[in-house]
Write a protein that holds these residues in place. Structure first.
Motif, short mmCIF file in Angstrom:
data_model
loop_
_atom_site.label_atom_id
_atom_site.label_comp_id
_atom_site.label_asym_id
_atom_site.label_seq_id
_atom_site.Cartn_x
_atom_site.Cartn_y
_atom_site.Cartn_z
N GLU A 186 0.88 -1.13 0.08
CA GLU A 186 -0.05 0.07 -0.03
C GLU A 186 0.77 1.38 0.02
O GLU A 186 1.75 1.71 0.86
N VAL A 187 0.52 2.18 -0.81
CA VAL A 187 1.31 3.48 -0.87
C VAL A 187 0.22 4.60 -1.34
O VAL A 187 -0.23 4.68 -2.30
N VAL A 230 -1.31 -3.24 -6.18
CA VAL A 230 -2.47 -3.10 -5.53
C VAL A 230 -3.15 -1.85 -5.27
O VAL A 230 -4.31 -1.67 -5.46
N GLU A 231 -2.34 -0.67 -5.75
CA GLU A 231 -2.81 0.44 -5.75
C GLU A 231 -3.43 0.98 -7.17
O GLU A 231 -4.07 1.76 -7.32
N SER A 283 -13.61 -9.19 -7.27
CA SER A 283 -13.74 -8.29 -6.10
C SER A 283 -12.76 -6.88 -6.85
O SER A 283 -12.86 -5.86 -6.49
N GLN A 284 -12.08 -6.93 -7.84
CA GLN A 284 -11.51 -5.81 -8.68
C GLN A 284 -10.12 -5.46 -7.66
O GLN A 284 -9.02 -5.54 -8.23
N SER A 285 -10.58 -5.00 -6.53
CA SER A 285 -9.35 -4.67 -5.75
C SER A 285 -8.87 -5.73 -4.84
O SER A 285 -9.57 -6.70 -4.60
N THR A 328 -8.28 2.39 -3.93
CA THR A 328 -9.89 2.29 -4.38
C THR A 328 -10.62 1.74 -3.10
O THR A 328 -11.76 2.30 -2.89
N ASN A 329 -10.02 1.07 -2.44
CA ASN A 329 -10.89 0.48 -1.13
C ASN A 329 -10.77 1.69 -0.09
O ASN A 329 -11.75 1.74 0.80
N ARG A 330 -9.75 2.29 -0.05
CA ARG A 330 -9.89 3.64 1.01
C ARG A 330 -10.75 4.54 0.48
O ARG A 330 -11.54 5.12 1.50
#
Length: 363
Positions: free
Chosen positions: A13-14, A259-260, A190-192, A316-318
């Motif tokens: 995560e960044v 991931v980002e 889930s895409q993310s 995107t999840n954040r």
């Protein structure tokens, strides 16, 4: 042997500069979409995934004897969980079912033990999926595209033109080019990425029964009714036992599996989806008014509502954490509810009609 990357490893995560401010802008945009829909339909809907296409009750069954890399989080041991699932159309503006558009499913799993992200609650775990493996790359991209939709709310052809001129046009226009499939035949992603116990994974839900797989070859006609998806879901769920496999795709290479940036697909041939559970739905009516209205107005499904061992990851999840929560608050406030309902189990679901198993049922 594959080497799986730990969920808290450097680079997973960044947080990008200005991300918090951009997420606030997106949240405000989707709240405005809700009020624009309210003005049209006289009821406040979700900011996204607002069109219900059916609601069902079933079981999520975790497989026995999973290998260590898959026996993670709530999947660490075999078991059965009561589950409710909602089929939906994703677009922030209501469109007919006979046009190509993104679709999705939301799931709430009951009886899940473990430490929760938002503190102890009713022992539920939420999952959300869409019918294509990638999504708008990040909060900045989402903000740009939401701005175009807001400006062209009543002129969707102009919105399409603006999307076609973007540098990332292939991704921005992907939803409008999806196959016109029946929902029980759709793959869902889930895409993310999410924490998967010690590791990181994306999830996939794929049709299992022969009837569902056969439907994947069919295309919804252009002249089909505007509610064809909900009615086909109802017909299928009344007549058949609907089943899916639930899979995890683990992170092994951050260069190829970022991931980002969820606009980059994790190559399923190189990094395969591996089955960890099944979803099973006995024949029941998926179009019960009480169930649908209860889901539309009273409950929420959000990937952040669940175990710490399945914490959503990436920008995107954040963003979803904020946007989904603010959308829920707006929906409740405008429709006159003080708070949402978090069901504890199937007994809390207002689905009074039970359809018995059919003789000679094919699986």
């Amino acid at each position: 042997m594959p080497e799986y990357i730990k969920w808290d490893a450097p680079g997973v995560e960044v947080i990008q500069p200005g991300e918090v401010e951009k997420i606030k802008e997106v949240s405000d945009q989707f709240n405005r979409f809700q009020m624009m829909n309210f003005n049209e339909h006289h009821h406040c809907l979700r900011g996204i995934h607002l069109k219900t296409q059916g609601c069902v009750m079933g079981k999520l069954k975790v497989k026995d004897n999973l290998p260590p890399h898959l026996a993670q989080g709530m999947f660490a041991k075999s078991g059965e969980y009561d589950t409710i699932l909602r089929y939906s159309s994703l677009t922030p503006k209501l469109v007919p079912d006979n046009v190509p558009a993104p679709r999705g499913i939301g799931m709430k799993v009951f009886g899940v033990e473990g430490e929760k992200i938002w503190g102890e609650d009713k022992k539920t775990q939420d999952f959300t999926f869409n019918n294509y493996p990638v999504e708008l790359r990040d909060p900045k991209t989402t903000n740009e595209i939401a701005d175009s939709l807001e400006r062209n709310w009543n002129q969707l052809d102009k919105f399409g033109e603006e999307m076609g001129k973007r540098k990332d046009a292939e991704l921005a226009c992907m939803g409008g080019g999806l196959p016109k499939q029946y929902m029980v035949a759709m793959p869902e992603y889930s895409q993310s990425a999410y924490r998967f116990g010690d590791y990181v994974a994306k999830f996939g839900v794929f049709p299992l029964s022969a009837e569902q797989k056969a439907l994947a070859k069919e295309t919804i006609p252009d002249d089909a009714p505007i509610n064809i998806l909900s009615q086909h879901n109802r017909e299928c769920h009344l007549s058949h036992r609907v089943t899916y496999i639930f899979c995890a795709q683990l992170l092994q290479n951050l260069d190829e599996q970022p991931v980002e940036d969820i606009g980059i697909e994790w190559d399923p041939k190189k990094y395969p989806f591996e089955e960890i559970a099944t979803l099973e739905f006995e024949p029941k009516d998926s179009w019960l008014p009480e169930f649908r209205v209860w889901w539309d107005d009273r409950i929420t499904v959000n990937g952040w509502h669940g175990l710490k061992t399945h914490q959503p990851l990436g920008g995107t999840n954040r963003m979803r954490r904020v946007v989904y929560a603010e959308s829920r608050k707006s929906r409740l406030r405008v429709n006159g509810w003080r708070d949402y309902v978090e069901p504890e189990g199937i007994k809390d679901v207002p689905a009074p009609v039970v359809v018995p198993l059919l003789d000679g049922l094919k699986v």
